[in-house]
Design an enzyme around this catalytic site. Structure first.
Site, PDB file in Angstrom:
ATOM      1  N   CYS A 121     104.736 -14.606 108.113  1.00  0.00           N
ATOM      2  CA  CYS A 121     103.570 -14.528 109.006  1.00  0.00           C
ATOM      3  C   CYS A 121     103.233 -15.952 109.403  1.00  0.00           C
ATOM      4  O   CYS A 121     104.133 -16.762 109.611  1.00  0.00           O
ATOM      5  CB  CYS A 121     102.411 -13.802 108.323  1.00  0.00           C
ATOM      6  SG  CYS A 121     101.788 -14.616 106.851  1.00  0.00           S
ATOM      7  N   CYS A 169      87.981 -17.322 109.676  1.00  0.00           N
ATOM      8  CA  CYS A 169      88.163 -17.770 111.059  1.00  0.00           C
ATOM      9  C   CYS A 169      89.555 -18.367 111.256  1.00  0.00           C
ATOM     10  O   CYS A 169      90.145 -18.258 112.323  1.00  0.00           O
ATOM     11  CB  CYS A 169      87.095 -18.791 111.441  1.00  0.00           C
ATOM     12  SG  CYS A 169      85.466 -18.048 111.619  1.00  0.00           S
TER      13      CYS A 169
END
Ligand code: ZN
Length: 486
Positions: A444, A293
């Site tokens: 990232c 998540c």
């Protein structure tokens, strides 16, 4: 044309389609047609030997093809195929309530309790007898996060007599959109303390056991032993397999829930005679393939829905009423606002709950899930570059290309102006935009996806590629605090 339902984690490989129609008379033919339309999907469904991956289950309507004719299962145009991957998780008929007798069971309710639980007591399915079962029940919640929040609130309110909580995390701002047991004032506190305060306020009659630990193979039996039911609200595969195996070996039901983006799953594993998590998913996906998540995001309300289903099943098991989710995997899609149900069978060959089990004690679950031992280092590892060094390169006008492999919507939240955005999933077909002779630094959010991109680029013949360690979060910490963290 059969209809194929694509789960959320795989929709990035079907051009965001949730449903694809494909021709074919067998499962194999339909999947071939599907992967011909969406080639990137193939490696997620099949291994190099061409076999279906064991962490991906295929259903025709509500039946697992492993219990039909596997890949050769016939398919008609009226059938719906569903791909059910495991997500960061014979039906028994319930006749007896699950809770064991407490050493000193309460045999009465106080007047305060009678008033508090009056809306339970006036239902014949619960009554005073049922409320006493709840009062004498002992439930362990593994995790006080997204799923643990509604579980803690509702199980305390329902009058479960003893609730254990396992968590070692601290409340942070990113928890607040879903972990409704914690408030803004609790940021920085231990989740155990914050959850316990709220649960005691809801119901001071509940005995709370606070286990400030990470559940491990060494401590799991001792922690779980005193409880009748274990509720799995964890967020990672090693703990899911650990909880499953310990539940099977201890003979305690595992009320399972998992969530990802807009999609959730719930079922009851390890009930005597019923299937376990390993019957459904014998092996975990390789590390990093299924995003957590934290990486993939989750609708804040979703754990509320799934946690409440887990709480409901827990109460039903204790009371011995209704039809429990044993042998039935319930899937919920919030975008479609649809529930679907799939049969899950106990596998006689299951390594832990099968007829001749090979797993008879708890194992090393980090290793089982292929997760390398945590290495703590302060110096950049080989192939990594520190954010401050990247900043110095930019400042002195060094000749290099900074590539951001996150998604466009993440780039909108926070970005480094010099970076070129090529999402990881598009890197393969956009290789032509990069020069193999250039020095390339990849970043990232926190360094995981960029590490994969670096490995991929090296395989493609790029020589001078490095990974910006810690990603844009480290950039915000060490270079430019105006860049928001998310
Ligand atoms: Zn099993």
């Amino acid at each position: 044309m059969a209809k194929i339902l694509i789960p959320t984690p795989l929709r990035q490989y079907t051009g965001k389609l949730s449903q694809v129609d494909a021709p074919g008379n067998t499962v194999a033919a339909v999947l071939d047609a599907l992967t011909a339309q969406h080639a990137d999907l193939r490696k997620h469904l099949y291994n190099d030997a061409g076999a279906l991956r064991s962490y991906v289950n295929i259903y025709v309507n509500d039946e697992d093809i492993r219990y039909l004719q596997k890949s050769e299962t016939p398919v008609t145009d009226a059938d719906t195929l569903t791909i059910v991957p495991s997500i960061a998780g014979g039906s028994a008929t319930l006749t007896e309530p699950i809770a064991g007798e407490a050493p000193n069971p309460s045999d009465d309710l106080t007047n305060e309790e009678i008033l508090r639980y009056s809306r339970h007591l006036i239902m014949p399915e619960v009554g005073k007898e049922g409320q006493l079962k709840l009062k004498n029940a002992k439930v362990l919640l593994v995790g006080a996060g997204g799923l643990g929040a509604p579980l803690g609130l509702y199980l305390a309110a329902a009058g479960i007599g003893r609730i254990g909580l396992v968590d070692f995390d601290v409340v942070d701002h990113t928890n607040l959109h879903r972990q409704v047991i914690h408030g803004t004032k609790d940021v920085g506190r231990k989740k155990l303390d914050s959850a316990a305060d709220r649960m005691r306020d809801i119901n001071p009659n509940v005995r709370l056991d606070l286990h400030e630990i990470a559940l491990t193979s060494e401590n799991a039996f001792a922690v779980m032993e005193p409880y009748d039911i274990i509720v799995d609200g964890t967020d990672n595969f090693p703990t899911r397999y650990l909880v499953n195996d310990a539940c099977v070996l201890l003979g305690k039901p595992n009320v399972y829930g998992s969530i990802f983006r807009f999609e959730g799953q719930a079922t009851v594993f390890a009930y005597p005679g019923g299937p376990c998590y390993r019957c459904s998913y014998p092996e975990p996906p390789p590390p990093g393939l299924v995003p957590s998540c934290a990486e993939g995001g989750v609708l804040g309300i979703l754990p509320g829905m799934i946690g409440v289903i887990q709480a409901t099943e827990t109460v039903k098991l204790i009371l011995g009423i209704g039809e429990p989710l044993i042998g039935r995997l319930l899937r919920y899609d919030a975008l479609e606002m649809r529930f679907r149900e799939y049969k899950v069978r106990r596998d006689p060959h299951c390594p832990v709950c099968g007829d001749s089990p090979t797993v008879t004690r708890l194992i090393d679950y980090q290793q089982f899930c292929g997760i390398p031992q945590q290495v703590t280092h302060t110096e950049p590892a080989k192939g990594e570059i520190d954010v401050t060094e990247v900043k110095q390169k930019i400042d002195r006008g060094a000749d290099f290309v900074l590539v951001d492999v996150r998604e466009p919507h993440e780039y909108q939240i926070a970005s480094i102006p010099q970076a070129k955005l090529i999402p990881l999933g598009e890197l393969g077909r956009r290789l032509g935009e990069l020069d193999p002779d250039d020095e390339i630094v990849v970043h990232c959010k926190s360094g995981g996806r960029s590490a994969k991109a670096v490995e991929f680029l090296r395989q493609q013949g790029f020589k001078d590629v490095s990974n910006m360690r810690g990603g844009i979060l480290a950039w915000s910490d060490k270079v430019d605090p105006k860049v928001p963290k998310y």
